[in-house]
Write a protein that holds these residues in place. Structure first.
Motif, PDB file in Angstrom:
ATOM      1  N   TRP A   1       0.824  -1.203   0.000  1.00 25.74           N
ATOM      2  CA  TRP A   1       0.000   0.000   0.000  1.00 25.74           C
ATOM      3  C   TRP A   1       0.858   1.251   0.000  1.00 25.74           C
ATOM      4  O   TRP A   1       0.482   2.275  -0.584  1.00 25.74           O
ATOM      5  CB  TRP A   1      -0.936  -0.034   1.185  1.00 25.74           C
ATOM      6  CG  TRP A   1      -1.804   1.196   1.308  1.00 25.74           C
ATOM      7  CD1 TRP A   1      -1.663   2.233   2.192  1.00 25.74           C
ATOM      8  CD2 TRP A   1      -2.930   1.517   0.493  1.00 25.74           C
ATOM      9  NE1 TRP A   1      -2.627   3.183   2.008  1.00 25.74           N
ATOM     10  CE2 TRP A   1      -3.438   2.762   0.944  1.00 25.74           C
ATOM     11  CE3 TRP A   1      -3.574   0.886  -0.562  1.00 25.74           C
ATOM     12  CZ2 TRP A   1      -4.538   3.380   0.375  1.00 25.74           C
ATOM     13  CZ3 TRP A   1      -4.667   1.527  -1.103  1.00 25.74           C
ATOM     14  CH2 TRP A   1      -5.130   2.725  -0.657  1.00 25.74           C
TER      15      TRP A   1
ATOM     16  N   ARG B   1       1.502   2.161  -3.576  1.00 23.83           N
ATOM     17  CA  ARG B   1       0.309   2.012  -4.400  1.00 23.83           C
ATOM     18  C   ARG B   1       0.352   2.888  -5.641  1.00 23.83           C
ATOM     19  O   ARG B   1      -0.209   2.540  -6.684  1.00 23.83           O
ATOM     20  CB  ARG B   1      -0.937   2.325  -3.584  1.00 23.83           C
ATOM     21  CG  ARG B   1      -0.974   3.736  -3.001  1.00 23.83           C
ATOM     22  CD  ARG B   1      -2.135   3.928  -2.043  1.00 23.83           C
ATOM     23  NE  ARG B   1      -2.169   5.254  -1.436  1.00 23.83           N
ATOM     24  CZ  ARG B   1      -1.450   5.629  -0.396  1.00 23.83           C
ATOM     25  NH1 ARG B   1      -0.618   4.742   0.189  1.00 23.83           N
ATOM     26  NH2 ARG B   1      -1.537   6.856   0.095  1.00 23.83           N
ATOM     27  N   TRP B   2       0.957   4.052  -5.536  1.00 20.28           N
ATOM     28  CA  TRP B   2       1.008   4.930  -6.695  1.00 20.28           C
ATOM     29  C   TRP B   2       1.876   4.341  -7.816  1.00 20.28           C
ATOM     30  O   TRP B   2       1.557   4.489  -8.997  1.00 20.28           O
ATOM     31  CB  TRP B   2       1.523   6.314  -6.282  1.00 20.28           C
ATOM     32  CG  TRP B   2       0.562   7.022  -5.371  1.00 20.28           C
ATOM     33  CD1 TRP B   2       0.685   7.267  -4.042  1.00 20.28           C
ATOM     34  CD2 TRP B   2      -0.689   7.561  -5.770  1.00 20.28           C
ATOM     35  NE1 TRP B   2      -0.399   7.931  -3.541  1.00 20.28           N
ATOM     36  CE2 TRP B   2      -1.280   8.127  -4.601  1.00 20.28           C
ATOM     37  CE3 TRP B   2      -1.397   7.631  -6.962  1.00 20.28           C
ATOM     38  CZ2 TRP B   2      -2.524   8.750  -4.614  1.00 20.28           C
ATOM     39  CZ3 TRP B   2      -2.623   8.264  -6.975  1.00 20.28           C
ATOM     40  CH2 TRP B   2      -3.171   8.786  -5.812  1.00 20.28           C
TER      41      TRP B   2
ATOM     42  N   LEU C   1      -0.274   1.688  -9.398  1.00 14.85           N
ATOM     43  CA  LEU C   1      -1.327   2.239 -10.252  1.00 14.85           C
ATOM     44  C   LEU C   1      -0.745   2.747 -11.567  1.00 14.85           C
ATOM     45  O   LEU C   1      -1.340   2.558 -12.644  1.00 14.85           O
ATOM     46  CB  LEU C   1      -2.044   3.375  -9.505  1.00 14.85           C
ATOM     47  CG  LEU C   1      -3.227   4.023 -10.247  1.00 14.85           C
ATOM     48  CD1 LEU C   1      -4.306   2.983 -10.528  1.00 14.85           C
ATOM     49  CD2 LEU C   1      -3.791   5.191  -9.423  1.00 14.85           C
TER      50      LEU C   1
ATOM     51  N   LEU D   1       0.016  -4.898  -9.233  1.00 15.79           N
ATOM     52  CA  LEU D   1       0.266  -5.567  -7.961  1.00 15.79           C
ATOM     53  C   LEU D   1       1.699  -6.081  -7.887  1.00 15.79           C
ATOM     54  O   LEU D   1       2.356  -6.010  -6.845  1.00 15.79           O
ATOM     55  CB  LEU D   1      -0.725  -6.721  -7.792  1.00 15.79           C
ATOM     56  CG  LEU D   1      -2.188  -6.323  -7.603  1.00 15.79           C
ATOM     57  CD1 LEU D   1      -3.081  -7.563  -7.575  1.00 15.79           C
ATOM     58  CD2 LEU D   1      -2.365  -5.522  -6.304  1.00 15.79           C
TER      59      LEU D   1
ATOM     60  N   SER E   1       4.072  -3.175  -7.131  1.00 13.90           N
ATOM     61  CA  SER E   1       4.002  -2.770  -5.718  1.00 13.90           C
ATOM     62  C   SER E   1       4.717  -3.780  -4.835  1.00 13.90           C
ATOM     63  O   SER E   1       5.453  -3.411  -3.902  1.00 13.90           O
ATOM     64  CB  SER E   1       2.541  -2.632  -5.285  1.00 13.90           C
ATOM     65  OG  SER E   1       1.874  -1.668  -6.077  1.00 13.90           O
TER      66      SER E   1
ATOM     67  N   ARG F   1      -6.385   8.684  -0.709  1.00 18.62           N
ATOM     68  CA  ARG F   1      -7.194   7.500  -0.982  1.00 18.62           C
ATOM     69  C   ARG F   1      -8.210   7.770  -2.085  1.00 18.62           C
ATOM     70  O   ARG F   1      -8.459   6.924  -2.952  1.00 18.62           O
ATOM     71  CB  ARG F   1      -7.899   7.038   0.297  1.00 18.62           C
ATOM     72  CG  ARG F   1      -6.972   6.345   1.294  1.00 18.62           C
ATOM     73  CD  ARG F   1      -7.762   5.621   2.371  1.00 18.62           C
ATOM     74  NE  ARG F   1      -8.524   6.542   3.213  1.00 18.62           N
ATOM     75  CZ  ARG F   1      -8.057   7.094   4.315  1.00 18.62           C
ATOM     76  NH1 ARG F   1      -6.834   6.831   4.733  1.00 18.62           N
ATOM     77  NH2 ARG F   1      -8.823   7.915   5.031  1.00 18.62           N
TER      78      ARG F   1
ATOM     79  N   PHE G   1      -6.456   7.768  -5.404  1.00 14.88           N
ATOM     80  CA  PHE G   1      -6.078   6.409  -5.814  1.00 14.88           C
ATOM     81  C   PHE G   1      -7.295   5.630  -6.327  1.00 14.88           C
ATOM     82  O   PHE G   1      -7.233   4.965  -7.366  1.00 14.88           O
ATOM     83  CB  PHE G   1      -5.440   5.675  -4.640  1.00 14.88           C
ATOM     84  CG  PHE G   1      -5.073   4.248  -4.954  1.00 14.88           C
ATOM     85  CD1 PHE G   1      -3.945   3.951  -5.686  1.00 14.88           C
ATOM     86  CD2 PHE G   1      -5.900   3.193  -4.536  1.00 14.88           C
ATOM     87  CE1 PHE G   1      -3.632   2.638  -5.975  1.00 14.88           C
ATOM     88  CE2 PHE G   1      -5.588   1.889  -4.823  1.00 14.88           C
ATOM     89  CZ  PHE G   1      -4.443   1.599  -5.559  1.00 14.88           C
TER      90      PHE G   1
END
Length: 518
Positions: free
Chosen positions: A16, A19-20, A23, A442, A445, A489, A492
């Motif tokens: 997390w 996460r950027w 993404l 995923l 990350s 959040r 995201f």
């Protein structure tokens, strides 16, 4: 279980934090994959269906007379081997696919591409085959299927002419076995002629033959002794009779005989009768015996003529016709002839007896030789007859196949290209690209969290470092930090939702366009 759950939560918290990055990677992979899927050229499919009719009325009619080919298996094998490099090269030339292939490498690549694209599918027991090919140009795909259909039918027809090679091979083998059979017959004939009087393999053994010849020899000797005794008695009777001679009586010319030749002629005639009981007039031994009898009779005639000349040159003497004396002389001459004949017969039978007694010692070898000759002859004869029968069967099979009614190829559906593209299936590929983009995000990350690890509690730090933890300092978030976290959040989730929304919109648009084109 608690430790595992704690490790999973730690990994998720670490992911997390990055996460950027995940993404951004998901957006990048999704965009690239979507562009690739949309830029894949459309491919049109051309297909044709062929039905192979193997139910022919000739097959039950020719059962047992001709070799029944397994037409179903032959067609299945043909369909599996049709897409070979020589056939595909022929197809490329027939469909004019090699017009733009200038180099040898380009032609080889074109042949490989066509081989990988062509498909021949069977419908199972119905002998129905579907030929298909995909290409961005529907006209080109149709030409390829048309050429493939022609090659399929021509190859099947050419398979029906393979029996000619089998007939040629059988003819060569028949000629070879015919020569071997003639040689075996010649060897067997020579052996039987050489041992003609032994009768080996004809129901009598050498022991029986020795006994039979011994009996015949004893009988001939007994008859010879009887004939000699009869002759001596006639001589004594003649010695007791005195012929009366008269000057005025007419000249008496005695009958001239040749007892030696008469005996030999009589013996040869009996031998000829024995040969005629077993052989025909064309047998070499029969012909030789007849010729010898003719020579002996001619010699007898010459001898009688010579003696008549000698008697005619002597002064005539007249003998009174004493009937007793004349009858005794005639009987004596007959007795002399019979004795000579029996002596020749005893000599011949004795020679046969001595020969067969000497041969009886080599009986096992002669029987083994005869068995070997008979075995070779029977083997060659059986193989020769079998090859002749197979040649006739192969000839009938070739003629039956050449009629063209053994297997009938019918074009059920002519080559036709589809009006709409059949590939690629973008409705299926777009969701896969979305899943691939999410998996890439995923993965990015997770990799980033492993490259730059952090500790979220003192327990993890103590387990990794192995040092005691004296205390920890907690961060208390203020209102500004909380608002920032909420804004992050929302951003995201907006980016993630935008990625999903764009893919859903693309799938809906492609579906609408595909339905309108159909």
């Amino acid at each position: 279980m608690d430790d595992l759950l704690r490790q999973v939560l730690s990994i998720l918290r670490a992911m997390w934090r990055h996460r950027w990055l995940g993404l951004a990677v998901a957006w990048l992979v999704g965009a690239i994959a979507a562009v690739v899927v949309m830029r894949i050229p459309d491919r049109y499919e051309a297909s044709a269906r062929i039905y192979v009719d193997t139910d022919s009325i000739l097959r039950p009619l020719m059962a047992g007379l001709a070799v029944q080919p397994n037409v179903e298996q032959r067609v299945v094998m043909l369909s599996r081997t049709l897409i070979s490099r020589p056939n595909v090269e022929k197809l490329v030339r027939m469909a004019d696919l090699d017009l733009n292939a200038k180099s040898k490498a380009a032609q080889e690549a074109l042949v490989d591409q066509v081989m990988n694209t062509l498909q021949i599918n069977s419908a199972g027991r119905d002998n129905l085959y579907t030929l298909s090919y995909r290409d961005p140009d529907p006209a080109k795909a149709k030409r390829v299927v048309q050429s493939l259909t022609t090659i399929f039918v021509e190859s099947a027809i050419s398979k029906q002419k393979d029996s000619s090679s089998a007939v040629t091979f059988l003819a060569e083998q028949i000629a070879s076995y015919e020569k071997k059979l003639a040689e075996a017959e010649s060897r067997l004939k020579d052996f039987k002629l050489h041992n003609i009087d032994l009768q080996l393999g004809e129901g009598k053994g050498l022991t029986d033959r020795v006994y039979e010849i011994g009996q015949q020899l004893s009988q001939a000797r007994l008859e010879l002794r009887e004939a000699e005794n009869s002759r001596e008695a006639l001589r004594r009777q003649i010695a007791g009779e005195q012929p009366t001679v008269s000057i005025d009586a007419p000249a008496f010319v005695p009958e001239i005989t040749v007892p030696e030749l008469d005996g030999r002629i009589e013996a040869q005639k009996r031998g000829l009768d024995a040969l005629l009981q077993r052989y025909t007039d064309q047998h070499p031994d029969v012909i030789s015996a007849k010729r010898l009898i003719r020579d002996l009779e001619e010699q007898k005639r010459q001898e009688i003529a010579q003696r008549k000349k000698m008697v005619a040159g002597k002064p005539p003497a007249t003998v009174n016709s004493n009937p007793v004396y004349q009858q005794l002389k005639i009987s004596l001459n007959e007795a002399e002839a019979r004795v000579a004949s029996l002596r020749a017969r005893v000599g011949e039978m004795g020679a046969r007896y001595n020969r067969i007694v000497s041969v009886i010692k080599t009986q096992p070898e002669m029987e083994a030789e005869l068995a070997q000759l008979n075995r070779d002859y029977e083997i060659h004869k059986r193989n020769y007859a079998g090859l002749v029968e197979r040649r006739e069967s192969a000839s009938l099979s070739g003629e039956m196949e050449q009629t063209g009614s053994v297997a009938d190829f019918r074009l059920v559906d002519p080559p036709r290209a589809s009006a709409t593209p059949v590939a690629p299936n973008r409705l299926f590929l777009l969701p896969l690209t979305l899943l691939a983009a999410l998996a890439a995000g995923l993965g990015a990350s997770f990799v980033a969290s492993q490259l730059r690890p952090v500790f979220f509690d003192g327990r993890s730090l103590r387990e990794i470092s192995g040092l005691p933890i004296l205390g920890s300092v907690s961060e208390i978030e203020n209102e500004r930090m909380q608002r920032k976290a909420k804004r992050d959040r929302r951003l995201f989730l907006t980016g993630f939702g935008g990625l999903i929304g764009l893919y859903v919109a693309g799938i809906v648009a492609v579906s609408l366009l595909s339905g309108r084109a159909a």
